[in-house]
Design a protein around this motif. Structure first.
Motif, mmCIF file in Angstrom:
data_model
loop_
_atom_site.group_PDB
_atom_site.id
_atom_site.type_symbol
_atom_site.label_atom_id
_atom_site.label_comp_id
_atom_site.label_asym_id
_atom_site.label_seq_id
_atom_site.Cartn_x
_atom_site.Cartn_y
_atom_site.Cartn_z
ATOM 1 N N TYR A 200 34.058 34.293 46.229
ATOM 2 C CA TYR A 200 33.433 32.704 45.858
ATOM 3 C C TYR A 200 32.347 32.871 47.159
ATOM 4 N N SER A 201 31.895 33.105 48.496
ATOM 5 C CA SER A 201 30.747 32.808 49.435
ATOM 6 C C SER A 201 29.976 34.090 49.608
ATOM 7 N N ASN A 202 28.785 34.031 50.799
ATOM 8 C CA ASN A 202 27.895 35.142 50.264
ATOM 9 C C ASN A 202 28.381 35.936 51.341
ATOM 10 N N LYS A 203 29.086 35.688 52.456
ATOM 11 C CA LYS A 203 29.544 36.419 53.305
ATOM 12 C C LYS A 203 30.725 37.691 52.530
ATOM 13 N N ALA A 204 31.659 36.968 51.655
ATOM 14 C CA ALA A 204 32.566 37.447 50.512
ATOM 15 C C ALA A 204 31.949 39.002 49.819
ATOM 16 N N LYS A 205 30.594 38.488 48.887
ATOM 17 C CA LYS A 205 30.433 39.442 47.926
ATOM 18 C C LYS A 205 29.280 39.923 48.740
ATOM 19 N N GLN A 206 28.674 39.845 50.455
ATOM 20 C CA GLN A 206 28.243 40.757 51.019
ATOM 21 C C GLN A 206 29.217 42.129 51.347
ATOM 22 N N GLN A 207 30.860 41.391 52.183
ATOM 23 C CA GLN A 207 31.441 42.544 52.365
ATOM 24 C C GLN A 207 32.295 42.705 51.889
ATOM 25 N N LEU A 208 32.892 41.883 50.299
ATOM 26 C CA LEU A 208 33.868 42.527 49.651
ATOM 27 C C LEU A 208 33.273 43.492 48.108
ATOM 28 N N LEU A 209 31.495 43.354 47.994
ATOM 29 C CA LEU A 209 30.908 43.896 47.081
ATOM 30 C C LEU A 209 29.457 44.355 47.949
ATOM 31 N N GLY A 210 29.101 44.612 48.807
ATOM 32 C CA GLY A 210 27.785 45.273 48.328
ATOM 33 C C GLY A 210 26.593 44.538 48.334
ATOM 34 N N VAL A 211 26.413 43.000 48.112
ATOM 35 C CA VAL A 211 25.577 42.246 47.734
ATOM 36 C C VAL A 211 24.609 42.672 49.092
ATOM 37 N N ARG A 212 23.410 42.751 48.817
ATOM 38 C CA ARG A 212 22.551 43.132 50.283
ATOM 39 C C ARG A 212 22.526 40.943 50.326
ATOM 40 N N ASP B 148 20.162 35.918 38.593
ATOM 41 C CA ASP B 148 20.346 37.384 37.795
ATOM 42 C C ASP B 148 20.286 38.970 39.202
ATOM 43 N N GLU B 149 20.055 38.961 39.228
ATOM 44 C CA GLU B 149 19.281 39.695 41.306
ATOM 45 C C GLU B 149 21.191 40.297 41.774
ATOM 46 N N THR B 150 21.517 38.914 42.076
ATOM 47 C CA THR B 150 22.618 38.740 42.472
ATOM 48 C C THR B 150 24.208 39.000 41.919
ATOM 49 N N VAL B 151 24.268 39.231 40.664
ATOM 50 C CA VAL B 151 24.973 39.081 40.245
ATOM 51 C C VAL B 151 25.394 40.490 39.555
ATOM 52 N N LYS B 152 24.232 41.112 39.298
ATOM 53 C CA LYS B 152 24.545 42.325 39.032
ATOM 54 C C LYS B 152 24.461 43.149 40.117
ATOM 55 N N GLU B 153 24.620 43.226 41.566
ATOM 56 C CA GLU B 153 24.699 43.819 42.495
ATOM 57 C C GLU B 153 26.408 43.495 42.745
ATOM 58 N N MET B 154 26.850 42.167 42.487
ATOM 59 C CA MET B 154 28.153 41.826 42.202
ATOM 60 C C MET B 154 29.357 43.257 41.730
ATOM 61 N N ALA B 155 28.183 42.854 40.295
ATOM 62 C CA ALA B 155 28.928 44.134 39.433
ATOM 63 C C ALA B 155 29.049 45.178 39.739
ATOM 64 N N THR C 113 18.598 39.712 48.565
ATOM 65 C CA THR C 113 18.920 39.466 47.463
ATOM 66 C C THR C 113 19.696 37.700 47.599
ATOM 67 N N LEU C 114 19.977 37.558 48.527
ATOM 68 C CA LEU C 114 21.143 36.731 48.479
ATOM 69 C C LEU C 114 19.713 35.430 49.191
ATOM 70 N N LEU C 115 19.145 35.821 50.292
ATOM 71 C CA LEU C 115 18.157 35.074 50.582
ATOM 72 C C LEU C 115 17.017 35.035 50.070
ATOM 73 N N GLN C 116 16.395 36.189 49.260
ATOM 74 C CA GLN C 116 15.649 36.065 47.947
ATOM 75 C C GLN C 116 15.587 35.027 46.782
ATOM 76 N N PHE C 117 16.877 35.083 46.382
ATOM 77 C CA PHE C 117 17.167 34.950 45.006
ATOM 78 C C PHE C 117 18.146 33.203 44.397
ATOM 79 N N GLY C 118 19.199 33.970 45.676
ATOM 80 C CA GLY C 118 20.505 32.854 46.179
ATOM 81 C C GLY C 118 22.037 33.811 45.042
ATOM 82 N N ALA C 119 22.600 32.981 44.799
ATOM 83 C CA ALA C 119 23.541 33.801 44.995
ATOM 84 C C ALA C 119 23.807 33.596 43.517
ATOM 85 N N VAL C 120 23.762 32.543 43.043
ATOM 86 C CA VAL C 120 23.199 32.006 41.857
ATOM 87 C C VAL C 120 21.566 33.040 41.041
#
Length: 166
Positions: A57-69, A81-88, A72-79
């Motif tokens: 749910y949090s950006n921190k969790a996306k980074q720690q558990l899924l390796g989202v950069r 295309d770029e973030t969900v691709k890194e999440m998947a 990516t979060l700073l430039q495009f936000g959690a919601v």
């Protein structure tokens, strides 16, 4: 209106497809809060195709558990295309799954903006190493947006798997 029974049937249909392919699925969920995983695990025998899922749910969790950069979060936000691709991609690798479903959106009632209104939901699907993503806009209250996102993800996975050659 889609009912819980309809969603359960979608989850069972997806499970049957995964069993036939001998594939594993994982989810990386934000706005749906584990709802996709809930319906997948409601199917008896789902442990044959689901080992683990991620609620980030949090950006921190996306980074720690899924390796989202963080970039990516700073430039495009959690919601985005770029973030969900890194999440998947991160979920698929972490779970050793052939299918990964990632979802991040704005369920409301707050949190929306002019460029990303309430009901904006990004999806990404990792299909045996290939990434795709889609943007959807849902309407209704928080619960309705979340349920529509869950149903959309399940339906889309069914379509993706049935389009594959045997």
């Amino acid at each position: 209106m889609v009912t819980a029974t309809d969603t359960q049937q979608l989850a069972a249909e997806l499970g049957a497809l995964l069993l036939r392919k001998k594939w594993f699925v994982t989810t990386a969920e934000s706005c749906t809060g584990g709802g996709i995983a809930y319906y997948l695990t409601a199917v008896a025998g789902s442990s044959a195709y689901l080992d683990r899922t991620f609620v980030t749910y949090s950006n921190k969790a996306k980074q720690q558990l899924l390796g989202v950069r963080s970039a990516t979060l700073l430039q495009f936000g959690a919601v985005s295309d770029e973030t969900v691709k890194e999440m998947a991609a991160g979920a698929a690798v972490a779970a050793n799954a052939q299918l990964a479903i990632a979802v991040s959106g704005i369920a409301g009632p707050g949190g929306g903006s002019a460029s990303k209104p309430v009901g904006t939901v990004w999806f990404s699907f990792w299909l045996n190493g290939e990434l795709s993503s889609e943007l959807q806009h849902f309407s209704g209250d928080r619960g309705q947006v979340r349920q529509q996102a869950i149903d959309y993800a399940l339906k889309r996975c069914i379509l993706l798997l049935t389009a594959l050659p045997n």
